[in-house]
Design a protein around this motif. Structure first.
Motif, PDB file in Angstrom:
ATOM      1  N   GLY A   1      14.180 -35.486  30.144  1.00 48.80           N
ATOM      2  CA  GLY A   1      13.120 -34.511  30.379  1.00 48.80           C
ATOM      3  C   GLY A   1      12.092 -34.577  29.271  1.00 48.80           C
ATOM      4  O   GLY A   1      12.376 -35.094  28.182  1.00 48.80           O
ATOM      5  N   ILE A   2      10.907 -34.090  29.548  1.00 51.90           N
ATOM      6  CA  ILE A   2       9.878 -34.045  28.522  1.00 51.90           C
ATOM      7  C   ILE A   2       9.299 -32.630  28.438  1.00 51.90           C
ATOM      8  O   ILE A   2       9.295 -31.882  29.417  1.00 51.90           O
ATOM      9  N   THR A   3       8.851 -32.309  27.251  1.00 51.17           N
ATOM     10  CA  THR A   3       8.217 -31.016  26.994  1.00 51.17           C
ATOM     11  C   THR A   3       6.785 -31.277  26.547  1.00 51.17           C
ATOM     12  O   THR A   3       6.565 -31.911  25.515  1.00 51.17           O
ATOM     13  N   LEU A   4       5.821 -30.834  27.314  1.00 51.94           N
ATOM     14  CA  LEU A   4       4.412 -30.950  26.936  1.00 51.94           C
ATOM     15  C   LEU A   4       3.841 -29.543  26.825  1.00 51.94           C
ATOM     16  O   LEU A   4       3.591 -28.878  27.826  1.00 51.94           O
ATOM     17  N   PHE A   5       3.703 -29.076  25.591  1.00 50.14           N
ATOM     18  CA  PHE A   5       3.214 -27.722  25.345  1.00 50.14           C
ATOM     19  C   PHE A   5       1.736 -27.603  25.710  1.00 50.14           C
ATOM     20  O   PHE A   5       0.982 -28.578  25.671  1.00 50.14           O
ATOM     21  N   GLY A   6       1.316 -26.395  26.045  1.00 51.87           N
ATOM     22  CA  GLY A   6      -0.094 -26.136  26.312  1.00 51.87           C
ATOM     23  C   GLY A   6      -0.274 -24.780  26.961  1.00 51.87           C
ATOM     24  O   GLY A   6       0.557 -24.368  27.773  1.00 51.87           O
ATOM     25  N   ASP A   7      -1.348 -24.084  26.593  1.00 56.87           N
ATOM     26  CA  ASP A   7      -1.560 -22.768  27.193  1.00 56.87           C
ATOM     27  C   ASP A   7      -1.977 -22.920  28.650  1.00 56.87           C
ATOM     28  O   ASP A   7      -2.616 -23.892  29.040  1.00 56.87           O
ATOM     29  N   PHE A   8      -1.597 -21.961  29.453  1.00 58.52           N
ATOM     30  CA  PHE A   8      -1.787 -22.028  30.899  1.00 58.52           C
ATOM     31  C   PHE A   8      -3.241 -22.251  31.296  1.00 58.52           C
ATOM     32  O   PHE A   8      -3.545 -23.061  32.177  1.00 58.52           O
ATOM     33  N   LEU A   9      -4.173 -21.552  30.649  1.00 55.80           N
ATOM     34  CA  LEU A   9      -5.570 -21.598  31.074  1.00 55.80           C
ATOM     35  C   LEU A   9      -6.224 -22.955  30.840  1.00 55.80           C
ATOM     36  O   LEU A   9      -7.226 -23.279  31.482  1.00 55.80           O
ATOM     37  N   ASN A  10      -5.640 -23.746  29.942  1.00 57.42           N
ATOM     38  CA  ASN A  10      -6.243 -25.041  29.633  1.00 57.42           C
ATOM     39  C   ASN A  10      -5.311 -26.218  29.892  1.00 57.42           C
ATOM     40  O   ASN A  10      -5.607 -27.340  29.500  1.00 57.42           O
ATOM     41  N   TYR A  11      -4.205 -25.965  30.557  1.00 57.56           N
ATOM     42  CA  TYR A  11      -3.229 -27.030  30.782  1.00 57.56           C
ATOM     43  C   TYR A  11      -3.802 -28.079  31.726  1.00 57.56           C
ATOM     44  O   TYR A  11      -4.339 -27.763  32.792  1.00 57.56           O
ATOM     45  N   SER A  12      -3.680 -29.338  31.354  1.00 57.65           N
ATOM     46  CA  SER A  12      -4.317 -30.404  32.123  1.00 57.65           C
ATOM     47  C   SER A  12      -3.470 -30.846  33.303  1.00 57.65           C
ATOM     48  O   SER A  12      -2.230 -30.788  33.254  1.00 57.65           O
ATOM     49  N   PRO A  13      -4.117 -31.312  34.364  1.00 59.44           N
ATOM     50  CA  PRO A  13      -3.362 -31.863  35.495  1.00 59.44           C
ATOM     51  C   PRO A  13      -2.476 -33.031  35.070  1.00 59.44           C
ATOM     52  O   PRO A  13      -1.364 -33.185  35.584  1.00 59.44           O
TER      53      PRO A  13
END
Length: 260
Positions: A96-108
């Motif tokens: 599995g991978i974890t890619l952090f990022g806030d919801f409003l700016n999370y990239s496709p």
């Protein structure tokens, strides 16, 4: 005189993905120690080869570097298990991978990569493995690695958390699909765990020790031991379940205890 007895998994073959280090590696170590032949997968070729060499000192371990979210590789991995050992009995979809990022700016791009690895890789590995287990006619065990983030929300982990929650529902659905073939499917949901990655954070142990009721984060052995139970004969009547291994954290999360 001490007599070495056969391990409880002697004669069985297991595939473990995402196993170059951390939880996956410890699962492999315990399996090999108990007599299983293990196909150790990691997307990092050097990690897979090094980890496999270490385990070959105590038993049979085959390095299988490759992308566990790629369907062609998944098919090759299952086929190799049968070709090299004659059987397939256990599959641990741990990658599995974890890619952090806030919801409003999370990239496709980040979103679909998390889903491809965490969901797609697990789904299609389970599918391909189940076909082989059904063909063999002896049943078998599948275990998926979820996370406490599938139970409790974490900042900047919306995509990751939803992917882990989905794995737990996949296990439930496969009860309907696979139970009649003697295949049980379960999920483990680790909480904070000491691994090579988390140990890089100097504050990790102290932070999680303070907010975990049992007073410490998990070790990789804590998680692997739970997996070993779920794939053992002692758990043959357990299926569709998720075992949360977090020292009680999800019972009180997310705030640490406060002084009265």
């Amino acid at each position: 005189m001490d007599v070495k007895t056969a391990g409880v998994f002697s004669g069985k073959t297991a595939i473990v993905t995402g196993a170059g280090q951390g939880i996956g590696f410890e699962i492999c170590r315990q399996l090999v120690q108990e007599g299983a032949a293990v196909l150790l997968n990691d997307v990092d070729e050097a990690l897979a080869n090094d980890a496999s060499r270490k385990l070959q000192k105590i038993g049979k371990c085959i390095a299988c570097p490759g992308d566990s979210s790629d369907l062609t590789f998944i098919r090759q991995l299952v086929a190799r298990a049968v070709t090299d050992t004659g059987t397939l009995d256990v599959v641990i979809a741990n990658a599995g991978i974890t890619l952090f990022g806030d919801f409003l700016n999370y990239s496709p791009e980040s979103f679909y990569r998390v889903m491809q690895v965490n969901l797609g890789g697990t789904f299609f590995l389970a599918q391909e493995a189940a076909k082989q287990l059904i063909k063999q006619g002896r049943g078998g065990s599948l275990v998926f690695t979820s996370s406490v983030t599938g139970h409790q929300a974490h900042k900047n982990l919306a995509a990751y958390g939803m992917s882990k929650a989905a794995l737990e529902m996949l296990a439930k659905h496969l009860v309907v699909e696979l139970s009649s073939f003697g295949i049980n499917v379960n999920t483990v949901a680790p909480g904070a765990t000491r691994t090579e990655r988390t140990e890089a954070d100097a504050e990790y142990v102290s932070t999680w020790s303070a907010i975990t009721p049992m007073g410490r984060p998990a070790t990789t052995a804590d998680i692997a031991s739970a997996v070993m139970f779920l794939i053992s004969d002692k758990a043959r009547h357990i299926t569709g379940q998720t075992l949360v291994i977090d020292g009680g954290w999800t019972s009180v999360s997310p705030s640490p205890y406060e002084e009265d």
